[in-house]
Design an enzyme around this catalytic site. Structure first.
Site, PDB file in Angstrom:
ATOM      1  N   SER A   1     -22.843 -34.306  47.847  1.00 15.46           N
ATOM      2  CA  SER A   1     -22.606 -35.570  47.143  1.00 15.46           C
ATOM      3  C   SER A   1     -23.943 -36.281  46.902  1.00 15.46           C
ATOM      4  CB  SER A   1     -21.616 -36.414  47.960  1.00 15.46           C
ATOM      5  OG  SER A   1     -21.119 -37.480  47.185  1.00 15.46           O
TER       6      SER A   1
ATOM      7  N   HIS B   1     -13.337 -33.559  48.091  1.00 17.01           N
ATOM      8  CA  HIS B   1     -14.708 -33.986  48.395  1.00 17.01           C
ATOM      9  C   HIS B   1     -15.021 -33.927  49.897  1.00 17.01           C
ATOM     10  CE1 HIS B   1     -18.323 -35.820  46.704  1.00 17.01           C
ATOM     11  NE2 HIS B   1     -18.336 -36.752  47.620  1.00 17.01           N
TER      12      HIS B   1
ATOM     13  N   ASP C   1     -11.494 -32.978  43.540  1.00 20.39           N
ATOM     14  CA  ASP C   1     -12.412 -33.987  44.076  1.00 20.39           C
ATOM     15  C   ASP C   1     -12.178 -35.299  43.326  1.00 20.39           C
ATOM     16  OD1 ASP C   1     -14.720 -35.593  44.507  1.00 20.39           O
ATOM     17  OD2 ASP C   1     -15.893 -33.796  44.964  1.00 20.39           O
TER      18      ASP C   1
END
Lengths: 283, 283
Positions: free
Chosen positions: B149, B260, B227
């Site tokens: 991320s 995620h 995600d």
């Protein structure tokens, strides 16, 4: 069928990790659990289940997030179910310490007020939760049980008290002789009262010493030798002595340098899952 | 040699996970990092290192505890180093939100007050930390970089800005085009000011589009299609377009149903580590 509410879902190693909440009759409260379903699980192929009991302060999340178990369970086709470590919530008795009350249910049925109103973890883990799991998910009634520390105590004790329910047992760093150590004495005094006869019925070493062949299940216990609780709280040597006396099929492995953390569990969870798989397959 | 203070040590998969603190010159504050040393590492056998950059709100602990990376790193003989995601502590500027300030350093060198007094994460990750790691541990100067991320953004950007420092690059769910999304715009505005020329120098897609062969390193990016941040914050399609334009050696893999979380990272960390190992071995 009891309603369950899904509160999270994560794809993991081709399977699914999901968390649910439901109103537990045994715990007289709402409770959360997690399940990992391997890719092999389907309505036409029910998979065996490993019940994982966590240690003090934990929830359903610690093992699912930190043990690295999904990879192996996905390969072997084993589901994993992780309950919480106690009833929780408003109106549930608690204590101002990490090792009693919420997060510290010790997997027994409390007989003493105020604990007995909610702390019926044995009934929850052995009866209510498997019935619910087997009704809602594509899993069989072939069950294994394992856990860590307080949950290692739980796995050993519940397997010996309910041998018809579990095919195989393992534990990491279990509280092996709780009647003789501070964690166990404090919890048993609170939840079970002064009568130490009742305590001994939840003591893995006492149960193992008194066990007969009908209670014997293949059992693997792993203990780190750098575990800071080894001498004061865990004392697996009592299990070893008890197994020798009763002929209980215990394998106790000691590992130099490993401690009480999930790094230890992660390092040996594959061995444990393969141990369970072999027993479950042979059933 | 800069003093470092060990604050924890856990045996893990035959290697060691350790956390340290030290006074960072770049960050002008005390900071914590973690290192996993595989069993192969010794003074006579220095091992390559993967630097792992975590995402928003994380510390050195998330990856070490949840990614399941130690098993593979122990097999392959790769060390892993995980810094914190920002400077921290009293006197370090912060914001009342999870995506700016402490825990959200974005792996850049801030130019704007009050951030510039401590938020020099690029200099910290690229220069100070490797120098310290290579002085204190049996690791080589063969380096890979990866992250998740915000840390995936960091890995891609730092590798292209400092190609001499890294042999291979990977990222999970990176913020791929930060100048165009809220997380990136907010952070770049705060840390770098109004001049968007400065922003573009920390944008993976812009850097990749403008890259020449001397910046090209084998790069693997993994993205889950479930995600929740994919469309609003991550946008890996910009990387793909940029790589096509410049001939950058990017492999972008999309995975149905994955989200995620660290369950996604854990599911594919083995692939990433083996990808890095192959490049590092070929060096």
């Amino acid at each position: 069928m009891t309603d369950i509410t899904e509160i999270s879902a994560n794809r993991s190693f081709g399977g699914w990790h999901r968390q649910y909440e439901f109103d537990s009759a045994a715990l007289n409260s709402r409770t959360r659990f997690a399940v990992f379903l391997p890719p092999q699980a389907s309505e036409s192929h029910k998979v065996p289940v490993l019940y994982w009991l966590s240690g003090l302060t934990c929830t359903d999340e610690n093992m699912m997030q930190k043990a690295g178990a999904h990879r192996v369970a996905a390969e072997l086709g084993i589901a994993i179910v992780a309950p919480d470590t106690s009833p929780r919530g408003e109106g549930v008795a608690d204590a101002d310490q990490y090792d009693l009350g919420q997060g510290a249910g010790f997997y027994l049925n409390a007989t003493q007020a105020p604990w007995n109103a909610h702390y019926q973890m044995e009934r929850f883990v052995v009866e209510e939760l498997p019935a619910l799991i087997e009704a809602h998910f594509p899993v069989s009634d072939v069950r294994a049980i394992s856990g860590h520390s307080m949950g290692g105590h739980g796995a050993l004790v519940l397997a010996m008290r309910h041998p018809g329910r579990y095919q195989s047992v393992s534990a990491f760093s279990p509280i092996s002789h709780p009647v003789a150590v501070p964690w166990g004495q404090q919890a048993f005094q609170a939840y079970l009262g002064d009568d130490q006869t009742a305590w001994r019925q939840y003591d893995a070493s006492e149960l193992m010493r008194a066990s007969g062949p009908e209670q014997h299940r293949p059992t693997l216990v792993s203990q780190g030798l750098a575990d800071g609780f080894l001498e004061t709280q865990l004392q697996p040597e009592h299990l070893e002595q008890a197994a020798q006396e009763s002929g209980y099929p215990l394998t106790l492995e000691r590992h130099a340098d490993y401690d009480h953390s999930y790094y230890f569990i992660a390092s040996f969870i594959e061995q444990h899952l393969r141990f369970h798989k072999e027993v479950l397959d042979a059933r």
